[in-house]
Structure formats: C-alpha cells, structure tokens
Motif scaffolding. Structure first.
Motif, mmCIF file in Angstrom:
data_model
loop_
_atom_site.group_PDB
_atom_site.id
_atom_site.type_symbol
_atom_site.label_atom_id
_atom_site.label_comp_id
_atom_site.label_asym_id
_atom_site.label_seq_id
_atom_site.Cartn_x
_atom_site.Cartn_y
_atom_site.Cartn_z
ATOM 1 N N HIS A 213 -4.708 -3.229 8.928
ATOM 2 C CA HIS A 213 -5.010 -3.557 7.522
ATOM 3 C C HIS A 213 -4.069 -4.651 6.982
ATOM 4 O O HIS A 213 -4.132 -5.778 7.454
ATOM 5 C CB HIS A 213 -5.009 -2.280 6.671
ATOM 6 C CG HIS A 213 -5.646 -2.460 5.322
ATOM 7 N ND1 HIS A 213 -6.938 -2.893 5.172
ATOM 8 C CD2 HIS A 213 -5.167 -2.286 4.050
ATOM 9 C CE1 HIS A 213 -7.232 -2.978 3.869
ATOM 10 N NE2 HIS A 213 -6.165 -2.622 3.172
ATOM 11 N N HIS B 169 -7.087 0.987 4.571
ATOM 12 C CA HIS B 169 -6.489 0.776 3.239
ATOM 13 C C HIS B 169 -5.717 1.990 2.723
ATOM 14 O O HIS B 169 -4.613 1.858 2.216
ATOM 15 C CB HIS B 169 -7.580 0.390 2.242
ATOM 16 C CG HIS B 169 -7.105 0.379 0.826
ATOM 17 N ND1 HIS B 169 -6.301 -0.624 0.317
ATOM 18 C CD2 HIS B 169 -7.275 1.274 -0.191
ATOM 19 C CE1 HIS B 169 -6.023 -0.357 -0.956
ATOM 20 N NE2 HIS B 169 -6.597 0.786 -1.279
ATOM 21 N N TYR C 79 -12.046 -6.615 4.020
ATOM 22 C CA TYR C 79 -11.343 -7.894 3.876
ATOM 23 C C TYR C 79 -12.318 -9.053 4.128
ATOM 24 O O TYR C 79 -13.170 -8.974 5.029
ATOM 25 C CB TYR C 79 -10.201 -7.988 4.886
ATOM 26 C CG TYR C 79 -8.896 -7.357 4.446
ATOM 27 C CD1 TYR C 79 -8.785 -6.664 3.253
ATOM 28 C CD2 TYR C 79 -7.756 -7.485 5.239
ATOM 29 C CE1 TYR C 79 -7.570 -6.105 2.864
ATOM 30 C CE2 TYR C 79 -6.545 -6.931 4.856
ATOM 31 C CZ TYR C 79 -6.456 -6.235 3.670
ATOM 32 O OH TYR C 79 -5.256 -5.696 3.291
ATOM 33 N N GLU D 26 -11.437 -1.054 2.282
ATOM 34 C CA GLU D 26 -11.642 -2.406 1.746
ATOM 35 C C GLU D 26 -12.217 -3.283 2.849
ATOM 36 O O GLU D 26 -11.712 -3.263 3.975
ATOM 37 C CB GLU D 26 -10.311 -3.007 1.297
ATOM 38 C CG GLU D 26 -9.819 -2.448 -0.003
ATOM 39 C CD GLU D 26 -8.388 -2.846 -0.296
ATOM 40 O OE1 GLU D 26 -7.967 -2.669 -1.443
ATOM 41 O OE2 GLU D 26 -7.673 -3.314 0.616
ATOM 42 N N HIS E 21 0.837 -1.198 0.000
ATOM 43 C CA HIS E 21 0.000 0.000 0.000
ATOM 44 C C HIS E 21 0.873 1.251 0.000
ATOM 45 O O HIS E 21 1.664 1.447 0.937
ATOM 46 C CB HIS E 21 -0.914 0.011 1.229
ATOM 47 C CG HIS E 21 -1.955 -1.043 1.178
ATOM 48 N ND1 HIS E 21 -1.656 -2.381 1.277
ATOM 49 C CD2 HIS E 21 -3.296 -0.967 1.020
ATOM 50 C CE1 HIS E 21 -2.778 -3.079 1.183
ATOM 51 N NE2 HIS E 21 -3.789 -2.246 1.024
HETATM 52 ZN ZN LIG Z 1 -5.800 -2.511 1.064
#
Ligand SMILES: [Zn+2]
Length: 322
Positions: A140, A274, A225, A223, A37
């Motif tokens: 994350h 994210h 997950y 996001e 990221h």
């Molecule tokens: Zn991500």
C-alpha cells in the motif's frame, strides 16, 4: 535385528523430515514505524502472523525509532518485539536505522507517505542487497515513501504522491479496451476515490503469483490507487483494479499487483492494504503471501484457498491474534 532396522529407518526418516522443515524456513523482515496510515502497528502484526502461519517464514520486525501515527493501534506496538519507540507528530530521521538486510530472504516495507529519509548508508545497503538477488515487498502506502530516492523509485516501478510527476516517469495503466498504456503527458502522481470493494482483473495468469487465481475477483474494501508514475523499468503488471465508486479519479484499470526485476533482485508491489479490514481480505492475504514467497525464492508454493474471492464476491477472514 528386524526391529533395529525399523528403528534406524524411523530415525532416518525423522531426520529427513526435520531437515526439510528447517530448509523451508525463509527469513522475512518487516520494516515499519512511519506511516500516514494509523493501522500500521496492527497491520504489521497481521502480516507477521500470516507469514508465520504459512509455515514458510520466520519473521523479524525492525522499526524506525521515532514513529508517526502509532497511537490508534498502540496495543499492537509491543507485539512486534521491535523494541522501544517514541511517537512524534512529524516524521523524524532515525540516524541509527540500519537493518541487516542481507540476513533475510525478503524485506517487506510497511512504511508509508511522509516516512523520513534513511541514512545514505542504509539506502545503499538496500540497493546492494536487492541488486545481488534479494527480495522486496512494498505494501500500500510504502509506494508513497522516498520520492527523492532515485533507486527506490526504480525498485518499486511506480509510486504516488510526494511531489512525483511526469519528471519521475510515465503514468502506467490499462485502458478499458485492455491495452497497456504508458502515458508521458504532464501530471501529478497518486490519487484515489472513496474506499470500496475493488474488481480485480488478472493481466498475467501464468506468473507464479497469479497462477490459478480466477481471472476476475473482488478485493475487500480498500483504496484503489490511481495515476501512479515512475521509471516503470523491468516492470510487469500482474493485476489491475477498477475504482467503481461514483467519485473514481479515473475511468481506467489501475495497477494493483506488480512485479519488478531490480538487478538480480525480485520486487513484489501491492497497492492493496489501506486499513485492517483491507488486510483481512483473502485476496490481500493470498496475494501478499504468494508475492512474499516469490520475492524470496522466485517460486510460489502457497495454494489458492477455497475461500478465495470470486468475480462476484469479496471474502475476508476476521483477524484473531495468536
Ligand atoms: Zn491508504
């Protein structure tokens, strides 16, 4: 005489206030440097500032010397005071990466998918630190790191990608009729749909981290997950998220805020975070601060603020560098 007494009293109370302030300073260490990221140099500085602004923490950052994805937010690199680094396309092992974990009340990982393995003595040092009662926070994509490190998978409870499958443990989720399911059937680990606001459901409302939160709230664009798998031992799912996008990989409630007991240590696992706008979400900020304090001390004093998201509305705070 009276004046003298008053002076003494004033000095005494000043000293008491000082000692309380000093005692309140918990020591946090953020580890980062290798992440899929591009937000990471900025999100580290954001989390550092949140922790410091809470008045509870002093924060150091220890960075792997050979970074990945350090370009987009390169202006933030020096703000972490983590020394000189070199950026590479592929993650390279940093043989000298050896944070002094035991100096800290909590260690926060802002590493991500594809982070290079740590030297074995560094792995063992984190295991020992936690087993003896340390605190750890995974943010994350830090739950994508180190798929081959057996003890790491125990620390984080569940994780995704990196070749994780049923061999690593069950896929754990809540069904639409609110049942906790541990699914041992074969399958890969880790998935997500397009970024979206995420409706969160609190599953345990008397844990220090979630106590006082509305039972449903909306996380800012992030996001969700899904299909995370792992040993899932001594693990409690505090909150789940539901991907409401039209490309959701599952029609289930996926673990988002999790706690794990690892030896005498406490682990807080958040799958949120994210990008920078996700880390600006008040739901992210507050759960992160409460999770970090809980991992450090087992207690939470960080309040639920007035601008906390509701069941209908996500809230965020535009980041301003101090
Ligand atoms: Zn991500």
């Amino acid at each position: 005489m009276k004046l003298k007494m008053m002076k003494r009293l004033l000095i005494a109370s000043f000293l008491i206030v000082c000692s309380i302030t000093v005692q309140a300073q918990l020591k946090a260490l953020i580890i980062d440097g290798q992440n899929n990221h591009a937000a990471w140099p900025k999100s580290t500085v954001m989390m550092k500032q949140y922790l410091e602004k809470s008045g509870l923490f002093t924060v150091d950052v220890q960075r792997m010397k050979y970074t990945t994805n350090g370009e987009r937010e390169k202006d933030f690199l020096s703000l972490a005071a983590a020394g000189e680094t070199e950026n590479f396309k592929e993650a390279k092992i940093d043989p000298d990466f050896a944070p002094a974990f035991k100096k800290y009340d909590v260690v926060i990982s802002n590493l991500g998918w594809g982070a290079a393995e740590w030297p074995q003595k560094t792995q063992k040092a984190l295991e020992k630190y936690l087993k003896k009662g340390g605190g750890f926070v995974t943010v994350h994509a830090a739950d994508n790191s180190f798929p081959e490190w057996e003890e790491y998978n125990k620390m984080i409870g569940i994780g995704g990608w990196g070749g994780r499958t049923e061999k690593d443990g069950p896929y754990v989720y809540y069904s639409n009729d609110n049942k906790l399911v541990r699914d041992d059937s074969p399958g890969s680990a880790g998935s997500h749909g397009p970024q979206n606001e995420i409706p969160i459901t609190i599953r345990v409302n008397d844990h220090p981290i979630t106590k006082g939160m509305p039972s449903n709230w909306i996380a800012s664009k992030d996001e969700c997950y899904a299909k995370l798998r792992g040993p899932a031992e001594n693990m409690t799912i505090l909150a789940t998220g539901k991907d409401i996008s039209d490309k959701a990989p599952t029609d289930r409630h996926e673990p988002m805020l999790i706690v794990i007991d690892y030896g005498k240590g406490r682990v807080f696992h958040s799958t949120l975070g994210h990008d920078d706008y996700s880390v600006e979400g008040v739901g992210f900020i507050v759960s992160f601060l409460r999770g970090a304090e809980w991992a450090a001390t087992g207690k939470v004093t960080v309040p639920i603020p007035k601008d906390f998201p509701t069941a209908n509305k996500a809230t965020s705070r535009k980041f301003e560098l101090k």
